[in-house]
Design a protein around this motif. Structure first.
Motif, PDB file in Angstrom:
ATOM      1  N   LEU A 117      34.118  17.265   9.483  1.00 32.60           N
ATOM      2  CA  LEU A 117      33.130  18.084   9.688  1.00 32.60           C
ATOM      3  C   LEU A 117      31.897  18.164  10.551  1.00 32.60           C
TER       4      LEU A 117
ATOM      5  N   THR B 217      23.117  33.770  10.822  1.00 33.09           N
ATOM      6  CA  THR B 217      23.425  32.161  10.404  1.00 33.09           C
ATOM      7  C   THR B 217      23.055  31.956   9.434  1.00 33.09           C
ATOM      8  N   ALA B 219      21.591  31.494   5.087  1.00 37.22           N
ATOM      9  CA  ALA B 219      21.919  32.205   4.243  1.00 37.22           C
ATOM     10  C   ALA B 219      20.926  32.477   3.463  1.00 37.22           C
TER      11      ALA B 219
ATOM     12  N   PHE C  18      22.869  25.824  -2.792  1.00 31.68           N
ATOM     13  CA  PHE C  18      23.827  24.590  -1.960  1.00 31.68           C
ATOM     14  C   PHE C  18      24.624  23.723  -2.880  1.00 31.68           C
ATOM     15  N   THR C 219      28.051  31.262   5.153  1.00 35.93           N
ATOM     16  CA  THR C 219      26.586  30.511   5.664  1.00 35.93           C
ATOM     17  C   THR C 219      26.524  29.473   4.736  1.00 35.93           C
ATOM     18  N   VAL C 220      26.953  29.639   3.507  1.00 39.57           N
ATOM     19  CA  VAL C 220      26.259  28.949   2.576  1.00 39.57           C
ATOM     20  C   VAL C 220      26.991  26.987   2.414  1.00 39.57           C
ATOM     21  N   ILE C 222      28.034  24.850   5.432  1.00 40.76           N
ATOM     22  CA  ILE C 222      28.085  24.142   5.868  1.00 40.76           C
ATOM     23  C   ILE C 222      26.680  23.998   5.408  1.00 40.76           C
ATOM     24  N   TYR C 223      25.603  24.530   4.578  1.00 39.10           N
ATOM     25  CA  TYR C 223      24.474  23.414   3.780  1.00 39.10           C
ATOM     26  C   TYR C 223      24.997  22.798   2.420  1.00 39.10           C
ATOM     27  N   PHE C 225      27.953  21.357   3.062  1.00 41.69           N
ATOM     28  CA  PHE C 225      28.454  19.792   3.451  1.00 41.69           C
ATOM     29  C   PHE C 225      27.022  19.387   3.368  1.00 41.69           C
TER      30      PHE C 225
END
Lengths: 363, 412, 293
Positions: A117, B217, B219, C18, C219-220, C222-223, C225
């Motif tokens: 991750l 990148t 949101a 998120f 894009t969402v 990673i947020y 995570f």
């Protein structure tokens, strides 16, 4: 000399491969040489990744970011400080290796999943980080690099052998990458054959047990990170030189993913695996994108479906199938196939004696 | 691989024969790499996968136009063969694919390559190889401005800086006391627009009270943060320099924040299909100004227009193309110019002649552009399209205002 | 002050998105100790299926549960076909399989539905509501509310039902569970089905705001995570709280921290992940795991 007697066939194979690669540019076009240059560059970074993932058992989904570091080091030193590009290659490798060492320290505390991750997040965030220091990195516009020209004596040697008028930049870059790849593969082979390799494998197969046996787990794990970053930095530097351009767009997260996949599909914990991985990583998109379209016997509707959905879908499907049916990668397939063949050839007397197949790790 | 070797041999033999027959100094009959007796080979790299895949349809629309031309006699008896390769918007792919098209597929010219960074990455190579890099699909100003150093490279669409200058003039004339806030994409696209605006405002640049950027990148809804800041800075005029994926949420968020500034929207995000999505999602769309240079397929005023009917006929050749997508009529329009150049070359089909015509001798009325807009180049001006018309949004459509504005001569 | 409040409220709104995806990630982790890199893509695909139903005249209130059912079934099928063969494989293999799955689903969505962004209906109106001077839309609040409801349902399922107990047991102690007669493999399939359905909820709540297109969730993720890691990857409550905190932090950092601008929002999320992993790896609500030798 001992090992030569033990496995002469394997060394003959290595020799054949080396001869093939050395002779390649003399028989194919300059453009085709440039394609194989990319294969070699991927093979280098995959070899580094293999040391980390295959031998020390740590996952990295962020090696594209390390390649970016190597590439930008070269680009900035050449473009802004007018350093000779050849000198920048080892500098890029060393700098990236040091960064890799410092990445390896917090990585010690992370389980496999968290490491995946964290490195994934690193790969995703790298392009936007590169854009920030605009003065240094050129921001979005990136940095252009002039194609390096071959030194005179190399040019003379090449034209004498092939009879062409002059050596192109692409052909020179090919030989540069080949020389570096051979050196780095030899280095990796030695690393793996001796104590570091054994230590890493012990750590991979059972960390607590390895520590109980006195292996310096933390030291070797961070060493693995550093070495694999070193490889990635060198590969990145060559990548930038061969493309002639570095920009945030040239290091998307898909690059990190591609090289990890290449390492796994080539075959982890093996020396020939990264080469196969490099071939796979470079040629698969081209084959899936262009091959189907160029075959006249395939009806147009099928081609159109394939062109639109094909590359991503077939890549995903292929990955899943390989992970299910051939998790040890191409090298694993070859090794099992060879062992099966050996078993049949040697006859009934040897079957059932429990002889293990040749270990892929000790090429 | 074997195929390419024999193709090289054939092209070489052909060229030798032609040279031997005397491609005379009057240059009446001549061909070049990529030209055979019955075909012209054009190459293209474009994003058909990855984050910029929405642009991929442009290549297919161009191919639809070439198919139409081929079905109607071709160009002076030759058919156009168009090879489109997917570079995923990544220059690291564009470079090897372009090299392949030039050195292995042996194309005559590269046409309509998409993307600023991607096309910049191959510009030096194509110029060194003397292969025309025609009508790149980007409004980055450098492609016309830096012509002197890159004489084989040419843009087509109005440069972003030119468009922003039109907005600057409009704001100074119609809203001289405006407090300007700018939301821009943090890449060459957004930065180019911003520069054009700042340069166009000149001594009035202090009208800009705040500018906020976002990265692709992000949101898309998180640009609410940037828009809040702009509102809090006191801006009453908002410039949105964003690609559709972000301009649509921006329009919605502005309404959501209870803010009603005068909005200037860049033309790439202008097509009515996008405006209507914004409306469906809650955008008020009051006081929105943009510029246009191409006819919008959803605009009822062109329903019986000959050019629009031709477009509808042509686009039917592409099974995956949505006829209402503004990107597609762009593709058909630029393909029209390409064919125009090829026809003008007549039997002197050399790379040098093609780039000479395209860069200095274009004088074309294009049926897909707004009436009055021409595609023109000369010895001193290498921006093919430098005219746009201001339009404002009302009653679910764009309405052209005033007359066509020319930015010729303002961008060196 | 007004603007600060607006930044916070907008951050909560984005954070709700998120949070909703993080809930799906946490469910998968609870089921099999793995994070599913394809979660976002599966959620997006399910939302597209909902759009197809709606475009064909099906009412939103029927399409919604129908999509949940399809997503659940899809999750089960994926687990049976793709994940089960590699169940016992090392983490790396599973990571690659889920990444391959993500590529596959994304490619299929692009091919089937095209890349032009589409609007998606919401049960909540787009009208704004005034909260102490800051503005948010009912849709934004709706996302947070729905995430809360899903959170409660998940909590009830996992902690208060036998099925939930069996699910958790199968994940933590597969061998012992088998001895007790729990069909471990089907528990995993159930986990995947549930996570897929929760993901579909997330997608359908987010799409009206983010606009539906194949790359919507990229894009969402990673947020999400970051939210899951911050909250503690096993904890559904942590996912929601984490999501809201990530949303607000990203906004405030971008607006107020000098040097960080709007363009480095993703870097802020990354910094959160690293900070949590270094300082408190179990997150806010996670429990420390004891590793047995």
């Amino acid at each position: 000399m001992r090992f030569l007697r033990q496995a002469p066939a394997r060394y003959a194979l290595v020799l054949i491969v080396i001869v093939f690669f050395v002779g390649l540019p003399t028989v194919v076009t300059s453009f085709q040489s440039s394609e194989w240059t990319q294969v070699l560059i991927f093979a280098i970074v995959i070899m580094g990744l293999n040391i980390l993932v295959g031998y020390s058992g740590q996952i990295s989904l962020g090696h594209g970011a390390l390649m970016a570091l190597g590439a930008y080091t070269t680009a900035i030193l050449v473009h802004r400080y007018s350093l000779d590009y050849l000198a920048t290659i080892p500098i890029a490798g060393l700098l990236t290796g040091i960064v890799g060492f410092f990445l390896g320290i917090p990585a010690l505390r992370l389980s496999a999943l968290y490491l995946a991750l964290a490195t994934f997040a690193l790969a995703v965030v790298t392009p936007s980080l590169i854009k920030r220091p605009e003065q240094l990195t050129g921001g979005v516009r990136g940095i252009e690099l002039l194609p390096p020209q071959p030194p005179q004596f190399v040019n003379d040697a090449f034209t004498a052998v092939t009879g062409t008028a002059s050596m192109t930049s692409d052909q020179w870059l090919y030989y540069l990458c080949l020389a570096i790849a051979l050196a780095l593969f030899w280095l990796a082979w030695n690393l793996v054959r001796h104590r570091p390799g054994r230590a890493l494998r012990a750590i991979r197969d059972g960390e607590v047990a390895a520590a109980a046996f006195g292996v310096n787990v933390a030291g070797y794990k961070t060493l693995a990170f550093a070495v694999s970053a070193f490889y990635a930095g060198i590969a990145g530097s060559l990548y930038g030189l061969s493309i002639g351009y570095v920009s945030p767009d040239t290091f998307p997260v898909s690059l990190s993913f591609q090289v990890l996949v290449g390492a796994v599909i080539g075959g982890l914990a093996s020396i020939p695996g990264p080469l196969l991985g490099g071939i796979f990583t470079f040629w698969l998109p081209i084959v899936s994108n262009q091959f189907v379209g160029s075959q006249d016997w395939i009806p147009a509707q099928v081609v159109s479906v394939f062109k639109n959905a094909g590359p991503a879908v077939s890549y995903g499907v292929l990955l899943i199938l390989i992970m299910i049916f051939a998790p040890r990668g191409l090298v694993g397939l070859i090794v099992s196939g060879y062992a099966w063949l050996q078993g049949r050839v040697r006859g009934a007397a040897e079957r059932g004696t429990g002889h293990a197949p040749p270990d892929a790790q000790t090429v | 691989m074997a195929g390419s070797a024999s193709r090289v041999a054939a092209a070489a033999a052909f060229m030798v024969i032609v040279a031997a027959c005397g491609s005379s100094s009057s240059g009446t009959v001549a061909t070049d790499t990529g030209i055979t007796g019955d075909s012209i080979l054009l190459g293209n790299t474009i994003a058909q996968s990855g984050p910029a895949a929405a642009y991929g349809t442009i290549g297919n629309a161009e191919n639809a136009y070439f198919t139409y031309v081929n079905n109607n006699g071709g160009v002076n008896g030759r058919k156009i063969k168009f090879t489109i390769l997917d570079d995923g918007y990544n220059p690291a792919q564009t470079v090897p694919l372009t090299k392949q098209l030039v050195e292995q597929n042996q194309v005559f010219a590269m046409f309509s390559g998409l993307g600023t960074q991607t096309q910049t990455s191959v510009r030096d190579y194509l110029n060194a190889q003397k292969v025309p890099q025609l009508f790149v699909a980007t409004g980055a100003t450098t492609f016309g401005k830096d012509y002197q150093q890159n004489q084989w490279t040419l843009g087509w669409q109005p440069p972003y800086q030119g468009e922003a200058r039109i907005y600057a003039k409009d704001v100074i004339t119609n809203h001289p006391n405006a407090k300007i806030g700018v939301l821009y994409q943090n890449d060459d696209y957004g930065q180019d627009y911003l520069k054009g605006l700042t340069d166009g405002l000149g001594s009035n640049a202090s009208m800009i009270v705040d500018k906020e950027s976002y990265d692709v990148t992000a949101a898309s809804s998180s640009i609410a943060s940037q828009l809040s800041k702009l509102k809090a800075a006191g801006a009453d005029t908002l410039f949105i320099f964003a690609t559709p994926g972000f301009s649509i949420p921006a329009l919605v968020i502005v309404t959501k924040l209870g803010w009603a500034p005068t909005i200037y929207l860049n033309s790439v995000s202008g097509p009515a299909v996008y405006m209507l999505i914004a409306k469906k999602s809650g955008a008020a769309l009051k006081n929105v100004t943009s510029v246009g240079y191409i006819k919008d397929p959803t605009d009822p005023q062109w329903a019986n227009d000959a050019g629009m009917q031709l477009y509808k006929q042509v686009i039917a050749n592409c099974s995956t193309c949505n006829a209402n997508d503004g990107f597609n009529i762009y593709g058909v329009a630029v393909a029209y110019t390409m064919v125009d150049v090829l026809r003008q070359a007549g039997s002197n089909l050399t790379r040098a002649n093609i780039i000479a015509i395209a860069s200095s001798k274009l004088n074309e009325t294009n049926p897909f552009l707004l009436p009055g807009i021409t595609v023109t180049t000369s010895n001193t001006d290498h921006f093919p399209i430098m005219q746009e018309q201001v339009e404002t949004w009302s009653n679910d459509a764009w309405h052209l205002q005033g007359s066509i504005i020319s930015e010729r001569g303002t961008l060196g | 002050m007004q603007e600060f409040l607006q930044q916070v409220v907008s951050g909560l709104a984005t954070g709700g998105i998120f949070a909703s995806l993080a809930l799906a990630l946490v469910l998968i982790y609870n089921a099999m100790g793995l994070v599913n890199f394809a979660q976002g893509e599966m959620a997006m695909f399910a939302t597209f299926l909902a759009l197809v139903l709606i475009d064909h005249g099906v009412s939103y209130w029927i399409a919604f549960p129908l999509t949940l059912a399809i997503a659940f079934a899809g999750g089960v099928v994926i687990q049976r076909v793709v994940i089960r063969p590699v169940e016992r494989a090392p983490v790396l293999t599973l990571v690659i399989v889920t990444l391959g799955l993500a590529t596959l689903v994304n490619g299929m969505a692009g091919f089937l539905f095209g890349y032009v962004p589409r609007s998606f209906p919401s049960p909540f109106s787009a009208q704004t509501v005034n909260i102490l001077g800051a503005l948010a839309s009912y849709q934004d609040l709706g996302v947070i509310a729905v995430s809360g409801v899903v959170l409660v349902l998940i909590y009830l399922l996992l902690q208060r039902t036998t099925l939930g107990l069996a699910l958790r047991a199968a994940s933590h102690h597969p061998e012992a569970s088998r001895l007790l007669g729990i069909r471990v493999s089907w528990m995993l399939a159930l986990g995947w089905g549930l996570a897929s359905a929760v993901g579909a909820v997330s997608g359908m709540m987010a799409a009206p705001i983010l606009l539906l297109q194949p790359n919507m969730m990229q894009t969402v993720i990673i947020y999400a995570f970051a939210a899951a890691v911050l909250g503690g990857i096993e904890s559904p409550l942590g996912a929601v709280v984490g999501g809201l905190i990530v949303g607000v932090t990203v906004n405030l950092a971008g607006a107020y921290v000098p040097g960080v601008g709007g363009d480095l929002q993703l870097a802020v999320a990354f910094a959160i992940i690293i900070a949590v992993l270094v300082l408190k790896p179990n997150g806010l609500f996670g429990r420390a795991a004891v590793r047995r030798v």
